[in-house]
Design a protein around this motif. Structure first.
Motif, PDB file in Angstrom:
ATOM      1  N   ARG A 290       9.356  -3.595   8.038  1.00 23.97           N
ATOM      2  CA  ARG A 290       8.913  -2.794   9.176  1.00 23.97           C
ATOM      3  C   ARG A 290       7.543  -2.226   8.870  1.00 23.97           C
ATOM      4  NH1 ARG A 290       9.518   2.610   8.324  1.00 23.97           N
ATOM      5  NH2 ARG A 290      10.916   3.231   6.664  1.00 23.97           N
ATOM      6  N   GLU A 291       6.895  -1.696   9.884  1.00 21.50           N
ATOM      7  CA  GLU A 291       5.530  -1.201   9.733  1.00 21.50           C
ATOM      8  C   GLU A 291       5.473   0.127   8.987  1.00 21.50           C
ATOM      9  OE1 GLU A 291       4.194  -0.914  13.785  1.00 21.50           O
ATOM     10  OE2 GLU A 291       3.598  -3.015  13.828  1.00 21.50           O
ATOM     11  N   LEU A 292       4.378   0.306   8.273  1.00 24.55           N
ATOM     12  CA  LEU A 292       3.979   1.596   7.725  1.00 24.55           C
ATOM     13  C   LEU A 292       2.774   2.052   8.535  1.00 24.55           C
ATOM     14  CD1 LEU A 292       4.052   0.842   3.884  1.00 24.55           C
ATOM     15  CD2 LEU A 292       5.665   2.285   5.150  1.00 24.55           C
ATOM     16  N   GLY A 293       2.567   3.367   8.639  1.00 30.59           N
ATOM     17  CA  GLY A 293       1.452   3.848   9.439  1.00 30.59           C
ATOM     18  C   GLY A 293       0.702   4.999   8.807  1.00 30.59           C
ATOM     19  N   PHE A 294      -0.471   5.256   9.356  1.00 33.30           N
ATOM     20  CA  PHE A 294      -1.293   6.405   8.990  1.00 33.30           C
ATOM     21  C   PHE A 294      -1.231   7.388  10.147  1.00 33.30           C
ATOM     22  CE2 PHE A 294      -5.218   8.746   9.527  1.00 33.30           C
ATOM     23  CZ  PHE A 294      -5.380   9.313   8.275  1.00 33.30           C
ATOM     24  N   PRO A 295      -1.173   8.680   9.903  1.00 34.63           N
ATOM     25  CA  PRO A 295      -1.028   9.326   8.610  1.00 34.63           C
ATOM     26  C   PRO A 295       0.429   9.346   8.182  1.00 34.63           C
ATOM     27  CG  PRO A 295      -1.203  10.991  10.317  1.00 34.63           C
ATOM     28  CD  PRO A 295      -1.327   9.641  10.998  1.00 34.63           C
ATOM     29  N   GLY A 296       0.642   9.535   6.920  1.00 33.83           N
ATOM     30  CA  GLY A 296       1.988   9.651   6.378  1.00 33.83           C
ATOM     31  C   GLY A 296       2.048   9.103   4.976  1.00 33.83           C
ATOM     32  N   ASP A 297       2.663   9.862   4.091  1.00 31.23           N
ATOM     33  CA  ASP A 297       2.819   9.404   2.719  1.00 31.23           C
ATOM     34  C   ASP A 297       3.765   8.218   2.652  1.00 31.23           C
ATOM     35  OD1 ASP A 297       1.131  11.345   1.725  1.00 31.23           O
ATOM     36  OD2 ASP A 297       2.753  12.729   1.202  1.00 31.23           O
TER      37      ASP A 297
ATOM     38  N   THR B 260      -1.494   7.709   2.390  1.00 29.66           N
ATOM     39  CA  THR B 260      -2.220   6.699   3.164  1.00 29.66           C
ATOM     40  C   THR B 260      -3.583   7.250   3.563  1.00 29.66           C
ATOM     41  OG1 THR B 260      -1.233   7.427   5.243  1.00 29.66           O
ATOM     42  CG2 THR B 260      -0.109   5.634   4.073  1.00 29.66           C
ATOM     43  N   ARG B 261      -4.482   6.322   3.858  1.00 28.26           N
ATOM     44  CA  ARG B 261      -5.851   6.692   4.236  1.00 28.26           C
ATOM     45  C   ARG B 261      -6.168   6.098   5.607  1.00 28.26           C
ATOM     46  NH1 ARG B 261      -8.569   3.621  -0.479  1.00 28.26           N
ATOM     47  NH2 ARG B 261      -7.241   2.120   0.559  1.00 28.26           N
ATOM     48  N   TRP B 262      -7.119   6.673   6.273  1.00 28.23           N
ATOM     49  CA  TRP B 262      -7.571   6.194   7.574  1.00 28.23           C
ATOM     50  C   TRP B 262      -7.885   4.703   7.515  1.00 28.23           C
ATOM     51  CZ3 TRP B 262      -8.022   7.708  12.510  1.00 28.23           C
ATOM     52  CH2 TRP B 262      -8.944   7.048  13.338  1.00 28.23           C
ATOM     53  N   GLU B 263      -8.570   4.289   6.467  1.00 25.40           N
ATOM     54  CA  GLU B 263      -8.997   2.888   6.348  1.00 25.40           C
ATOM     55  C   GLU B 263      -7.846   1.911   6.091  1.00 25.40           C
ATOM     56  OE1 GLU B 263     -10.233   2.455   1.680  1.00 25.40           O
ATOM     57  OE2 GLU B 263     -11.634   3.481   2.985  1.00 25.40           O
ATOM     58  N   ASP B 264      -6.656   2.417   5.759  1.00 27.75           N
ATOM     59  CA  ASP B 264      -5.516   1.536   5.498  1.00 27.75           C
ATOM     60  C   ASP B 264      -4.965   0.903   6.773  1.00 27.75           C
ATOM     61  OD1 ASP B 264      -5.660   2.186   2.793  1.00 27.75           O
ATOM     62  OD2 ASP B 264      -4.132   3.754   2.957  1.00 27.75           O
ATOM     63  N   GLU B 265      -5.170   1.588   7.901  1.00 29.01           N
ATOM     64  CA  GLU B 265      -4.622   1.110   9.174  1.00 29.01           C
ATOM     65  C   GLU B 265      -5.578   0.099   9.804  1.00 29.01           C
ATOM     66  OE1 GLU B 265      -3.580   3.665  12.833  1.00 29.01           O
ATOM     67  OE2 GLU B 265      -1.800   3.687  11.535  1.00 29.01           O
ATOM     68  N   ASP B 266      -5.018  -0.947  10.363  1.00 28.93           N
ATOM     69  CA  ASP B 266      -5.872  -1.987  10.951  1.00 28.93           C
ATOM     70  C   ASP B 266      -5.916  -1.871  12.474  1.00 28.93           C
ATOM     71  OD1 ASP B 266      -3.507  -3.190  11.928  1.00 28.93           O
ATOM     72  OD2 ASP B 266      -3.454  -4.687  10.337  1.00 28.93           O
ATOM     73  N   VAL B 267      -6.575  -2.800  13.109  1.00 28.34           N
ATOM     74  CA  VAL B 267      -6.777  -2.793  14.547  1.00 28.34           C
ATOM     75  C   VAL B 267      -5.456  -2.869  15.322  1.00 28.34           C
ATOM     76  CG1 VAL B 267      -7.114  -5.289  14.749  1.00 28.34           C
ATOM     77  CG2 VAL B 267      -8.254  -3.748  16.372  1.00 28.34           C
TER      78      VAL B 267
ATOM     79  N   TYR C 236      -0.290  -3.124   1.213  1.00 28.93           N
ATOM     80  CA  TYR C 236       1.011  -3.007   0.558  1.00 28.93           C
ATOM     81  C   TYR C 236       0.882  -3.404  -0.916  1.00 28.93           C
ATOM     82  CZ  TYR C 236       3.431  -2.650   5.109  1.00 28.93           C
ATOM     83  OH  TYR C 236       3.886  -2.261   6.349  1.00 28.93           O
ATOM     84  N   TYR C 237       0.098  -4.449  -1.181  1.00 31.23           N
ATOM     85  CA  TYR C 237      -0.097  -4.898  -2.558  1.00 31.23           C
ATOM     86  C   TYR C 237      -0.857  -3.858  -3.381  1.00 31.23           C
ATOM     87  CZ  TYR C 237       1.755  -9.373  -1.087  1.00 31.23           C
ATOM     88  OH  TYR C 237       2.581 -10.354  -0.618  1.00 31.23           O
ATOM     89  N   SER C 238      -1.788  -3.167  -2.759  1.00 25.85           N
ATOM     90  CA  SER C 238      -2.486  -2.072  -3.426  1.00 25.85           C
ATOM     91  C   SER C 238      -1.505  -0.947  -3.755  1.00 25.85           C
ATOM     92  CB  SER C 238      -3.619  -1.561  -2.536  1.00 25.85           C
ATOM     93  OG  SER C 238      -4.246  -0.459  -3.126  1.00 25.85           O
TER      94      SER C 238
END
Length: 161
Positions: free
Chosen positions: A79-86, A25-32, A41-43
């Motif tokens: 459920r949610e995915l988060g940054f950081p974390g593979d 995951t990247r910093w930019e993947d996480e939203d507000v 997720y589609y990416s």
């Protein structure tokens, strides 16, 4: 989810997928809202499928005479995915036709065997020049063959060819 095929089970849990691909995951993947945005997720689906195909065929799939275009995607967010974390993307094939492949993708994070999302991703193969629908290249068919879990359309899989 119960279905026909290997073990009478369509993969749902991490342990049920034969192939897992790691996506960082990247910093930019996480939203507000503090989690990975749904569009990402589609990416992840696209990255997992095409990364697998490149590795499994040993070729640049963009240079084949026939290329897979995405005809359909679907995601069930659990459920949610988060940054950081593979993120670990499990891959399976629920249908392979003459010119199309239907992938089932599970997204997992951390040690959980339960998915954060389950996706459906459909590639339709077309001639790289004319874009006319064409049979799946043999290199691709050989690569995905071991991932086929069933051919039936018991849970709403389309019968695209």
């Amino acid at each position: 989810m119960v279905g026909q095929g290997r073990g009478e089970q369509i993969p749902f849990r991490r342990s049920e997928f034969d192939v897992l691909r790691t996506i960082t995951t990247r910093w930019e993947d996480e939203d507000v809202y503090g989690h990975i945005n749904n569009v990402v997720y589609y990416s992840f689906f696209d990255t997992a499928v095409n990364g697998f195909l490149i590795e499994a065929t040993g070729s640049d799939i963009r240079r084949l005479d026939a290329v897979g275009l995405v005809a359909e995607t679907q995601c069930e967010f659990l459920r949610e995915l988060g940054f950081p974390g593979d993120v670990h993307a499990g891959l399976a094939i629920t249908r392979i036709g003459t010119s199309s492949i239907v992938y089932r993708i599970g997204l997992f994070q951390g040690d959980s065997d339960e998915p954060a999302a389950i996706g459906r991703f459909v590639h339709v193969y077309v001639d790289a020049t004319t874009r006319a629908v064409t049979p799946i290249p043999e290199a691709i068919r050989a690569a995905v063959g071991p991932l086929v879990v069933r051919q039936a359309s018991a849970i709403g899989e389309s019968s695209a060819s």
